[in-house]
Enzyme design. Structure first.
Site, PDB file in Angstrom:
ATOM      1  N   ASP A 475      61.804 -40.104  63.943  1.00 56.00           N
ATOM      2  CA  ASP A 475      61.267 -38.547  64.037  1.00 56.00           C
ATOM      3  C   ASP A 475      60.020 -38.850  64.334  1.00 56.00           C
ATOM      4  O   ASP A 475      59.273 -39.489  63.583  1.00 56.00           O
ATOM      5  CB  ASP A 475      61.555 -37.950  62.714  1.00 56.00           C
ATOM      6  CG  ASP A 475      61.078 -36.472  62.873  1.00 56.00           C
ATOM      7  OD1 ASP A 475      61.665 -35.560  63.398  1.00 56.00           O
ATOM      8  OD2 ASP A 475      59.737 -36.109  62.470  1.00 56.00           O
ATOM      9  N   LEU A 476      59.375 -38.156  65.655  1.00 50.14           N
ATOM     10  CA  LEU A 476      58.057 -38.465  66.038  1.00 50.14           C
ATOM     11  C   LEU A 476      56.990 -37.801  65.096  1.00 50.14           C
ATOM     12  O   LEU A 476      57.382 -36.568  64.574  1.00 50.14           O
ATOM     13  CB  LEU A 476      57.885 -37.735  67.495  1.00 50.14           C
ATOM     14  CG  LEU A 476      58.963 -38.606  68.479  1.00 50.14           C
ATOM     15  CD1 LEU A 476      58.724 -37.913  69.953  1.00 50.14           C
ATOM     16  CD2 LEU A 476      58.451 -40.184  68.518  1.00 50.14           C
ATOM     17  N   ASP A 518      62.682 -33.696  68.662  1.00 54.02           N
ATOM     18  CA  ASP A 518      62.166 -34.923  68.863  1.00 54.02           C
ATOM     19  C   ASP A 518      62.594 -36.069  67.903  1.00 54.02           C
ATOM     20  O   ASP A 518      61.760 -36.879  67.387  1.00 54.02           O
ATOM     21  CB  ASP A 518      60.439 -34.813  68.449  1.00 54.02           C
ATOM     22  CG  ASP A 518      60.321 -34.391  67.105  1.00 54.02           C
ATOM     23  OD1 ASP A 518      61.377 -33.782  66.524  1.00 54.02           O
ATOM     24  OD2 ASP A 518      59.022 -34.180  66.533  1.00 54.02           O
TER      25      ASP A 518
END
Length: 599
Positions: A475-476, A518
């Site tokens: 997960d960004l 994302d």
């Protein structure tokens, strides 16, 4: 073979006739070299034996030519007895003396059947015997029933007679002939009729054969060939006298006109046949236009031969036939260069006919001697031509059939190639559609569906091989501010760059996928240990943490990575849930780090 019949000759033995003969003899009979006829005398050629007298006006009577001072000339002063196309009448004189011990019948034959009218005045001590023949004389009224002008000459032992032949013809004055015994004439006549029967038998066989081919194949050149052969056969029948004997024996006045009309019509049909056979419309369009003009000119010539004087019509016939043959021969040579099917045999066939036509025309104009070859050159050349044209038609048909089969095979190959290409294109399209169905459109990574299928297969392989499998959920960090500050389009570019770096830093055997937003997942098979899995995750984290330069802007995103390990005992959903929990632990520990899920 005509019946051997001798119509009664007109024996003028009346007192006025005898007085006329006696007066002419007493007036000073000329001494001429006599042809002596014995029991075993072979066939005598008239050339060198007869004297000739030209009467351009045709006004001289028998009494005029029997005068001692009549301007006869010996035939030895000429090359032969062919006078060509000349106006008026030609008189021939032949003195005879019988040295036979018994009364003998001889036959005088002129070998050219197209003479209009030949009158024989057989002058002897008993008076004048008159008879006539020729192609304008009805067959029943001819002296002897034969295709050529033939006359009976009866001689008593020791008798002297003088023959005067008056020949009137609008055609070529070809007066070659022979005098032979009755027995020799019968043998000679039988051979002549046999040769003509063979010739016309060949023409009929070829005509019927090609007519059947036309009915079976519906190919126009076969019908054109049969039409040309029919017209040409009519001209040959007229030329050798068989037509006047068997077909139009009662149409004697038109008999001498049948030759120019039929032969000019044959020239017209030959051009029509050539256009159809050589397919000049396709191969030689400009030549084809010229041939159409030639057809129109020859059609006008056909009409002209019906109305012109016979002599002019015959001359027009010779020029038209020669012109058509030369033109078609030249056309065929050009077609040979273009490799037109059958053109070689066609050229050879017309070369044969041209040879015959040239010899006949030159003989008709008295430019070459008249003999068997020149007299029958048209029949010889046309016979060879008809046979070669029949072969040419067969060769052309076979070649066109071969070309059609080759074209069909080529079309089948092209069609098969197109089907193959279309099938491959469809397979490629289906594959592409399948890939698109399993692919995230923005990043090009595997989508959620593809991830689920692949992960289930990877778990089965891991369980079967007893190998360690790692699932990394990424997960960004800090992506939402970039998206809010620079817009969704720029955010999409950041996501695409993240996907590119993921493909760069994971192993070739690993599967990167996008869950949505994302969040990303990487499936790593055949991992050696938990430390090895964490090392792989840290390398990926370092690659993602590097600044990105997009549209002249420098941005930087981090990532929180949760790693779940299994040997294939968990299902795909549970494994992703474990990795998700580890990812949240990484965020809770300060983000931009790797956290290993605990069993």
């Amino acid at each position: 073979m005509p019946a051997n019949r001798r119509p009664t000759a007109d024996f003028s033995v009346s007192l006025p006739g005898l007085l006329m003969v006696l007066c002419l003899l007493l007036a000073g009979p000329a001494v001429h070299a006599e042809m002596r006829l014995a029991e075993n005398t072979p066939t005598q050629d008239l050339y060198g034996q007869v004297d000739f007298l030209a009467d351009p006006q045709g006004t001289s009577s028998l009494a005029d030519v029997m005068r001692n001072d009549a301007p006869f000339h010996t035939s030895l002063t000429r090359r032969d007895l062919s006078f060509g196309y000349i106006p008026g009448v030609i008189w021939l004189r032949l003195p005879l003396l019988s040295e036979a011990k018994h009364t003998r019948t001889w036959r005088l034959e002129l070998s050219y059947a197209s003479l209009d009218e030949v009158r024989l005045y057989d002058v002897g001590a008993d008076g004048i015997r008159q008879s006539r023949s020729g192609d304008t004389v009805p067959y029943a009224q001819r002296s002897v029933g034969h295709r050529n002008p033939v006359f009976d000459i009866v001689l008593q032992p020791g008798e002297r007679r003088t023959l005067y032949l008056r020949v009137d013809s609008r055609g070529s004055m070809t007066l070659s002939g022979t005098l032979m015994s009755l027995r020799d004439f019968e043998q000679h006549s039988q051979i002549g009729y046999l040769v003509h029967a063979i010739y016309f038998g060949v023409l009929i066989a070829l005509g019927l054969y090609n007519l059947l081919l036309f009915l079976a194949l519906r190919e126009r050149p076969f019908l054109s060939y049969v039409s040309f052969m029919f017209a040409f056969a009519l001209s040959v029948l007229s030329l050798n006298g068989l037509g006047a004997q068997y077909l139009w024996s009662q149409a004697a006045p038109w008999s001498n006109r049948m030759l120019p009309v039929s032969l000019t019509l044959a020239a017209l049909l030959s051009v029509v046949f050539a256009r159809s056979f050589l397919d000049t419309r396709q191969w030689l369009p400009r030549w084809d236009k010229g041939l159409l003009v030639l057809c129109a000119a020859i059609a006008a010539a056909v009409l002209a031969t019906i109305v012109l004087p016979v002599q002019r019509a015959l001359q027009l016939m010779s020029l038209t036939g020669l012109s058509a043959t030369l033109t078609l021969l030249l056309t065929s040579f050009v077609c040979v260069g273009y490799r037109v099917p059958g053109a070689r045999l066609f050229a050879l066939a017309w070369l044969m006919l041209l040879s015959g036509a040239v010899l006949l025309a030159l003989r008709n104009f008295a430019l070459i001697p008249s003999n068997f070859l020149t007299l029958y050159s048209m029949q010889i050349g046309s016979g060879l031509e008809m046979i070669l044209l029949s072969f040419a038609l067969a060769a052309r048909f076979n070649e066109l059939k071969r070309q059609r089969e080759a074209a069909l095979q080529l079309n089948e190959q092209v069609l098969a190639k197109r089907v193959t290409e279309r099938t491959q294109a469809l397979e490629h399209a289906n594959l592409r559609l399948s890939e698109l169905a399993m692919q995230d459109p923005l990043t090009g990574l595997a989508n959620r569906t593809a991830l689920q299928q692949y992960l289930e297969q990877a778990l089965a392989r891991s369980s079967r091989r007893n190998e360690l499998l790692a699932v990394m959920l990424i997960d960004l960090d800090g992506f939402k501010p970039i998206n809010d500050q620079h817009g969704h389009a720029f955010g999409d570019q950041v996501l695409a760059e993240v996907a590119r770096r993921m493909r760069q830093y994971v192993r070739d055997v690993d599967l990167p996928a996008r869950l949505g937003g994302d969040e990303f997942v990487v499936v790593c098979e055949n991992v050696q240990s938990a430390d090895a899995a964490q090392d792989l995750a840290r390398r990926l984290l370092e690659g993602l943490d590097t600044p990105m330069y997009l549209e002249g802007r420098a941005v930087r995103v981090g990532a929180s990575i949760g790693v779940a390990l299994t040997q294939g005992h968990e299902d795909a959903t549970d494994l992703i849930r474990l990795a998700d929990s580890a990812m949240y632990q990484a965020k809770a520990q300060g983000r931009n780090r790797v956290c290993l899920a605990q069993p």
